[in-house]
Design an enzyme around this catalytic site. Structure first.
Site, PDB file in Angstrom:
ATOM      1  N   HIS A   6      44.188  28.391   1.152  1.00 40.27           N
ATOM      2  CA  HIS A   6      42.882  29.008   0.887  1.00 40.27           C
ATOM      3  C   HIS A   6      41.752  28.022   1.138  1.00 40.27           C
ATOM      4  CE1 HIS A   6      42.297  26.968  -3.020  1.00 40.27           C
ATOM      5  NE2 HIS A   6      43.568  27.231  -3.277  1.00 40.27           N
ATOM      6  N   CYS A  27      48.607  24.811  -4.367  1.00 40.43           N
ATOM      7  CA  CYS A  27      48.042  25.513  -3.215  1.00 40.43           C
ATOM      8  C   CYS A  27      47.562  24.511  -2.170  1.00 40.43           C
ATOM      9  CB  CYS A  27      46.875  26.403  -3.645  1.00 40.43           C
ATOM     10  SG  CYS A  27      47.394  27.885  -4.528  1.00 40.43           S
TER      11      CYS A  27
END
Length: 192
Positions: A152, A168
Site C-alpha cells: 500500500h 505490510c
C-alpha cells in the site's frame, strides 16, 4: 502547557492522531495530483529508493512482483532481464515475513480497519478510518491473499527504506499508483 509546534510529531498520520491536525501546507505538486494534501516533506528520501528500471537476474517470470525485504526494494519483473525497482518500507523487527502470495484484491484510496492484533498493541488507533489523503494506507492498496498484509501507499513517504510497518509493504503514493496500474488480481508476489 503550550501546544506542540506543527510537525513536532513527525507529520502525517501520527500528528493527526495526537493533535487532530495535519502538518502546515506547502508545495508538493506530485502528491497534489493524487489528491493528497500539499505538505512539506520534513525528511528527505534516499535517492536509491526512487523508482528505476534495472537489470534483473532472478528466476521469476515477467509480471511477477519480488520483494527484497532486507534491501527494501520491490521489483516488478519485466521482459529481457529487466525490472522496475521501487523503494519500500517493510516490517519492523518481529514483523518481517517471507512467502509467496497473490494479489487477491485491489483498492483505490482504501478504508483502513486495524486488525485486532494491531489494536491490542496500539489501543490508541482508530477503529476505522475512511480512505483519503490522511489514511495511512495511502492512495492504493493491493491485498495479499487471505493474509492481513498488503502492498500500500503511505502518507509518510520519509519512512521508505526503513523497517516501519506491522508486516505490510509501504510504497510512496506515486509509486503505488504506478504499480497498481501495471498489475492485476492474481499477480504472483514473492516476499524474501
Amino acid at each position: 502547557m503550550s501546544p506542540a509546534a506543527p510537525g513536532a510529531y513527525g507529520g502525517g498520520f501520527i500528528e493527526l492522531l495526537v493533535t487532530g491536525r495535519t502538518p502546515e501546507p506547502g508545495p508538493r505538486p506530485r502528491l497534489a495530483a493524487l489528491g493528497a494534501p500539499e505538505t512539506n516533506v520534513r525528511r528527505q528520501i534516499d535517492p536509491v529508493f526512487l523508482r528505476a528500471e534495472v537489470d534483473y537476474h532472478g528466476s521469476e517470470r515477467p509480471g511477477a512482483i519480488v520483494i527484497d525485504s532486507e534491501n527494501k526494494f520491490l521489483y516488478l519483473v519485466q521482459t529481457s532481464g529487466r525490472a522496475l525497482r521501487y523503494g519500500i518500507g517493510v516490517g519492523r523487527p518481529g514483523f518481517v515475513w517471507s512467502g509467496v502470495k497473490t494479489i487477491s484484491r485491489k483498492a483505490e484510496w482504501p478504508d483502513w480497519t486495524p486488525p485486532g492484533e494491531m489494536l491490542a498493541r496500539r489501543p490508541d488507533l482508530p477503529r476505522h478510518m475512511v480512505g483519503g489523503p490522511a489514511n495511512p494506507l495511502g492512495a492504493r492498496a493491493m491485498y495479499l491473499g487471505s493474509s492481513l498484509y498488503r502492498i500500500h501507499g503511505t502518507n509518510e513517504p520519509y519512512t521508505i527504506g526503513q523497517n516501519v510497518s506491522s508486516g505490510c509493504i509501504r510504497m510512496m503514493n506515486e509509486d503505488v499508483v504506478d504499480l497498481y496500474d501495471r498489475v492485476h488480481v492474481g499477480t504472483k508476489v514473492v516476499v524474501r
